[in-house]
Design a protein around this motif. Structure first.
Motif, short mmCIF file in Angstrom:
data_model
loop_
_atom_site.label_atom_id
_atom_site.label_comp_id
_atom_site.label_asym_id
_atom_site.label_seq_id
_atom_site.Cartn_x
_atom_site.Cartn_y
_atom_site.Cartn_z
N ILE A 131 0.85 -1.21 0.00
CA ILE A 131 0.00 0.00 0.00
C ILE A 131 0.88 1.25 0.00
N ASN A 132 1.87 1.25 0.88
CA ASN A 132 2.76 2.42 0.99
C ASN A 132 3.61 2.61 -0.27
N ARG A 133 4.00 1.49 -0.88
CA ARG A 133 4.89 1.60 -2.04
C ARG A 133 4.13 2.02 -3.30
N HIS A 134 2.94 1.45 -3.52
CA HIS A 134 2.28 1.62 -4.82
C HIS A 134 1.22 2.72 -4.89
N LEU A 135 0.65 3.09 -3.76
CA LEU A 135 -0.49 4.01 -3.84
C LEU A 135 -0.09 5.44 -3.45
N PRO A 136 -0.68 6.43 -4.12
CA PRO A 136 -0.29 7.83 -3.83
C PRO A 136 -0.95 8.35 -2.54
N LEU A 137 -0.41 7.91 -1.43
CA LEU A 137 -1.00 8.30 -0.15
C LEU A 137 -0.67 9.77 0.16
N ALA A 138 -1.67 10.51 0.59
CA ALA A 138 -1.43 11.89 1.03
C ALA A 138 -0.70 11.85 2.38
N ASN A 139 -0.02 12.92 2.70
CA ASN A 139 0.74 12.95 3.96
C ASN A 139 -0.14 12.74 5.18
N ASP A 140 -1.41 13.18 5.08
CA ASP A 140 -2.30 13.05 6.25
C ASP A 140 -3.22 11.84 6.13
N CYS A 141 -2.80 10.84 5.35
CA CYS A 141 -3.67 9.69 5.09
C CYS A 141 -4.00 8.93 6.39
N GLU A 142 -5.29 8.69 6.59
CA GLU A 142 -5.73 7.90 7.75
C GLU A 142 -5.80 6.45 7.31
N ILE A 143 -5.00 5.60 7.92
CA ILE A 143 -4.96 4.18 7.54
C ILE A 143 -5.62 3.36 8.65
N THR A 144 -6.79 2.83 8.32
CA THR A 144 -7.58 2.10 9.32
C THR A 144 -7.44 0.61 9.13
N PHE A 145 -7.26 -0.09 10.22
CA PHE A 145 -7.24 -1.55 10.22
C PHE A 145 -8.42 -2.00 11.05
N GLU A 146 -9.38 -2.68 10.40
CA GLU A 146 -10.58 -3.12 11.11
C GLU A 146 -10.37 -4.55 11.58
#
Ligand code: SF4
Length: 466
Positions: free
Chosen positions: A145-160
């Motif tokens: 996810i971190n390598r391939h996707l253009p995450l914004a600096n403030d990206c909220e990454i939720t693990f359910e």
């Protein structure tokens, strides 16, 4: 402007207005009409789905756009009795193949202009139970996810996850690879209620696990609680909220129990194997008691079901999905959205793996957004926030919703469900219990006008408890 009234038969009128003569808001409608309000789009023919998908992914956006990512892990350790989303029992070999395919899917599509030109403000890893992945798989997925996707600096990454599934090494893998929000399916701390719906851990084990997560001070923690469960009284439900508050969770999502017609819980109650659960009109009182308690405790609402204290739990994915933003979806059973279409990834893990091996996006279907999708999204996003701004709708869509909806708004006001000012409709606490039905009614009216009455009103079977 209110000609649509004349197009309604009695049954349609009842679905839209509810019980007009009832002065008791607990019976303002008979029961919930859908899990989420919405109007279906036009299906793309099956033989065109891949081509339309490819074309859509090649589209350039005029400027970077906000988007979110949904990743589905369709495995659970056991099946909860009330669940309408269970797909597969956790099987280590299958999960290993699935994780490899999922990472491949992300890598395959991430360089397309449609994904590359978005700025991903939220990633939601949901299911099923993502906690069924082992620590190494969690680390691999988050790395991809971190390598391939253009995450914004403030990206909220939720693990359910269920707390039961998230042992120390998995928790560590989440934290080391950027998870900054946990969404925990607690449902209740009451061990008897938990066991009656198929939950494994006791209430005290869940409390210990939450304390462990909070102590890390690395990610916000939001929990789901359900009202209307077996063996649950209003008092024990409020006790769940008090426990969560004392633990110091950042947010609580409070959901009404949906008993799906023909589902496991419905069958079990009908056969006398499980005790009956509160009916919809009783659930209303659970909702109102929780509303009063949380208001009194100083919590505020991010949405009709989500309460927070402080600013750490932002719940961006849930808000974006209600607002109609772009969703990039990965994994069997995931649903996504481009600028013009909704799409659904195949729910069968076998079919999913096969398609990934062939180098295709494993799509099961696509629907084209309909004429009024943007207006629908606006209305649903607003109602999910407890309001509807007429002035914004006038400006943005050149439409006078206040006038169009006048008869319905008058009925809601009279029954204490909403209050309409010049600029804004506000849902009152009683209306917040019925917000899905009210949202659906607002969308239905627009469709009735557009189709001159030919539109068929949706009604899902999600409240078999009556
Ligand atoms: S863990 Fe979640 S998805 Fe799985 S059966 Fe229970 S409620 Fe359903």
């Amino acid at each position: 402007m209110t000609q649509w009234l004349k197009l309604l038969n009695d049954q349609q009128r009842k679905l839209i207005f509810g019980n007009e003569q009832s002065t008791d808001p607990a019976t303002a409608y008979d029961k919930k009409r859908a899990v989420h309000a919405g109007v279906k789009g036009d299906s793309v023919p099956a033989d065109q789905v891949q081509t339309v998908w490819q074309r859509e992914m090649e589209q350039s956006l005029p400027a970077p756009e906000d988007a979110c990512v949904y990743i589905n892990i369709p495995f659970c350790q056991s099946k909860c009795t009330y669940c309408g989303f269970f797909k597969n029992l956790a099987d280590p070999a299958k999960i290993a193949d699935y994780t490899t395919a999922l990472i491949e899917e992300i890598a395959q599509t991430s360089s397309s202009p449609m994904i590359d030109q978005t700025r991903i403000r939220a990633v939601y890893i949901g299911g099923g139970t993502p906690g069924t992945l082992n620590a190494a798989q969690i680390a691999q997925l988050l790395t991809a996810i971190n390598r391939h996707l253009p995450l914004a600096n403030d990206c909220e990454i939720t693990f359910e996850t269920r707390t039961h599934d998230l042992g120390g090494d998995k928790l560590q893998a989440c934290i080391e690879h950027g998870v900054n929000r946990f969404s925990l399916g607690v449902q209740s701390f009451d061990t008897r209620s938990r066991r009656s719906i198929g939950r494994i851990d006791s209430g005290s084990a869940v409390i210990n696990n939450i304390q462990r997560m909070l102590a890390l001070k690395q990610a916000s923690v939001s929990i789901d609680l359900i009202f209307g469960l077996p063996h649950q009284s209003i008092d024990t439900y409020l006790e769940d909220i008090v426990i969560a508050d004392q633990l110091g969770v950042d947010g609580m999502a409070l959901y009404q129990l949906n008993v799906f017609e023909g589902g496991r819980m419905d069958k079990s109650i009908s056969a006398g194997r499980s005790i009956a659960v509160p009916k919809t009109a009783e659930q209303f009182h659970y909702h109102q008691a929780a509303y009063n308690l949380l208001t009194d405790m100083g919590y505020h609402q991010l949405s009709m079901s989500h309460w927070v204290q402080g600013t750490l739990d932002r719940s961006i994915y849930n808000r974006f999905s209600k607002l109609g933003k772009i969703i990039h979806a990965f994994g069997a059973g995931a649903g996504g959205r481009t600028g013009h279409y909704r799409y659904f990834v195949h729910p069968s893990v076998v079919a999913y793996l096969e398609k990934i091996n062939q180098g295709n996006k494993p799509l099961m279907g696509m629907t084209e957004k309909i004429q009024m999708t943007t207006l629908h999204d606006f209305i649903s996003g607003q109602i999910d926030g407890g309001k509807l701004r007429f002035d914004i709708a006038r400006k943005r869509f050149n439409i006078d919703l206040k006038q169009i909806y006048a008869p319905l708004l008058a009925s809601w006001e009279q029954r204490g469900l909403a209050a309409a000012g010049e600029r804004t409709l506000r849902l009152l606490p009683a209306g917040q219990f019925w917000y899905v039905n009210m949202n659906q009614a607002l969308l239905d009216i627009l469709e009735i006008i557009l189709t001159n009455g030919a539109y068929e009103l949706p009604q899902e079977r999600v409240a078999a408890q009556g």
